[in-house]
Design an enzyme around this catalytic site. Structure first.
Site, PDB file in Angstrom:
ATOM      1  N   LYS A   3       0.907  -1.300  -0.029  1.00  0.00           N
ATOM      2  CA  LYS A   3      -0.112   0.098  -0.184  1.00  0.00           C
ATOM      3  C   LYS A   3       1.103   1.346  -0.033  1.00  0.00           C
ATOM      4  O   LYS A   3       0.702   2.270  -0.825  1.00  0.00           O
ATOM      5  CB  LYS A   3      -0.985   0.153   1.208  1.00  0.00           C
ATOM      6  CG  LYS A   3      -2.114  -0.949   1.294  1.00  0.00           C
ATOM      7  CD  LYS A   3      -2.794  -1.057   2.364  1.00  0.00           C
ATOM      8  CE  LYS A   3      -3.879  -2.153   2.325  1.00  0.00           C
ATOM      9  NZ  LYS A   3      -4.766  -2.585   3.421  1.00  0.00           N
ATOM     10  N   GLN A  23      -4.942  -0.977   9.583  1.00  0.00           N
ATOM     11  CA  GLN A  23      -5.008  -2.497   9.172  1.00  0.00           C
ATOM     12  C   GLN A  23      -5.692  -3.456  10.300  1.00  0.00           C
ATOM     13  O   GLN A  23      -5.223  -3.430  11.293  1.00  0.00           O
ATOM     14  CB  GLN A  23      -3.483  -2.798   9.003  1.00  0.00           C
ATOM     15  CG  GLN A  23      -3.155  -4.061   8.067  1.00  0.00           C
ATOM     16  CD  GLN A  23      -3.712  -4.143   6.714  1.00  0.00           C
ATOM     17  OE1 GLN A  23      -3.642  -3.148   6.242  1.00  0.00           O
ATOM     18  NE2 GLN A  23      -4.489  -5.118   6.411  1.00  0.00           N
ATOM     19  N   ASP A  71     -11.205   3.275   4.206  1.00  0.00           N
ATOM     20  CA  ASP A  71     -11.822   1.592   4.213  1.00  0.00           C
ATOM     21  C   ASP A  71     -13.261   1.868   3.947  1.00  0.00           C
ATOM     22  O   ASP A  71     -13.838   0.523   3.512  1.00  0.00           O
ATOM     23  CB  ASP A  71     -11.215   1.124   5.261  1.00  0.00           C
ATOM     24  CG  ASP A  71     -10.222   0.029   4.980  1.00  0.00           C
ATOM     25  OD1 ASP A  71      -9.836  -0.396   3.763  1.00  0.00           O
ATOM     26  OD2 ASP A  71      -9.269  -0.523   5.803  1.00  0.00           O
TER      27      ASP A  71
END
Ligand code: NDP
Length: 297
Positions: A54, A98, A121
């Protein structure tokens, strides 16, 4: 019939190019560099790989990448304090924590402490509600990637029968909402669904998000249907070693379907591309600028 292979790797590269073009414009015209902050707790090897790639791709498209690697034992108080700092930081337009988090932390509390406008997200409860009511939101990256591939392949999805197998909060449910938003007739199947093969056979679009290797065989697929395979499963090879497979049995499905995404090289690469797309979208919204076309739901 031999299905068209939907090349997620190539499509993700075009999405990243669009993102990079937009980033260049934001820098040159407005003097703004979009920034993505990624927070990782602990040493989970898979999470470390995700976070590394990422960060690398964030930099490749010209954005700022801020990585925060914390000890697995970090207290909830300290993590929430970091998120509050990132929420207030004007150079940070997207925040990703995460998952999965270590067991002593309340994931819902942590996710819901992110500013919804920076929640790239799309897991914050406000974004879930906005998506569910058809309003502008941050959309979870994996389902957004699936939607982009479906729109690219079909143009309009209006009136198509879509069956989403799996009802998780990160894939199945938001996927169903997005397909509904594009006027599909949507069925969500799960482990208690009766006669799953008959349900899947109704589908013009099958999205498989189960996490069971090669569970969906070709004889469940309506001839000509599109199969989007979200599953990522590692299985043993007869000759030794392992390989990645999806939730659909690729060979038998590809013999019947009109189009199919491979694993690897299908949905996977689109997920990170959509994270970058969401970050640029968040940056534009934060600055009252026009959003990039084709990068949102
Ligand atoms: P979850 O485990 O959270 O959800 C799985 C879903 O599948 C559940 O709703 C479950 O039903 C359903 N299910 C399980 N067994 C069956 C069955 N026999 N028949 C029908 N439905 C069943 O998984 P995720 O949604 O997080 O992930 C799904 C897959 O997608 C995984 O392989 C994961 O690795 C992959 N993935 C890939 C991503 C990518 O970037 N390509 C990103 C995210 C996930 P129930 O609710 O009844 O238990």
């Amino acid at each position: 019939m031999k299905a068209t292979v939907i090349d997620g790797k190539a499509f993700a590269a075009t999405v990243r190019t669009k993102v990079a073009e937009h980033v260049t414009r934001l820098k040159e015209v407005h003097g703004i560099t979009p920034g993505l902050a990624v927070v990782l707790l602990g040493e989970d090897p898979a999470s470390q790989v995700y976070v590394r790639s990422k960060g690398k791709m964030t930099v490749e498209v010209g954005m700022n990448s801020f990585e925060h690697k914390l000890d697995a034992q970090t207290s909830e108080e300290d993590l929430l304090a970091l998120i509050a700092k990132l929420n207030a930081d004007q150079d940070v337009h997207g925040i990703l924590v995460q998952l999965p988090l270590p067991g002593h932390l309340d994931s819902d509390l942590v996710i819901n402490s992110i500013d919804p406008a920076k929640d790239v997200d799309g897991f914050h409860i406000s974004n879930v509600g906005l998506l569910g009511t058809g309003q502008k939101s941050m959309v979870p990256c994996t389902p957004l990637g699936c939607l982009m591939m479906l729109r690219d392949h079909h143009g309009s999805l209006s009136g198509m029968n879509a069956v989403v197998v799996g009802r998780s909060n990160i894939v199945g449910k938001p996927m169903a909402q997005l397909l509904l938003g594009d006027s599909c007739t949507v069925t969500i199947a799960h482990s208690r669904t009766k006669d799953l093969p008959a349900v899947v056979r109704q589908a013009d679009i099958v999205v498989a998000a189960v996490g069971r290797p090669q569970m969906i065989p070709g004889d469940w697929i309506k001839p000509g249907a599109t199969v989007i395979d979200v599953g990522i499963n590692r299985i043993d090879k007869p000759e030794g070693g392992t390989r990645l497979v999806g939730d659909a049995d690729y060979d038998s499905c590809a013999a019947v379907a009109g189009a199919i995404t491979p694993v690897p090289g299908g949905v996977g690469p689109m997920t990170i591309a959509c994270l970058l797309a969401n970050t640029v979208t968040a940056c534009c919204r934060a600055n009252g600028l026009k959003e990039p076309e084709g990068l949102t739901a």
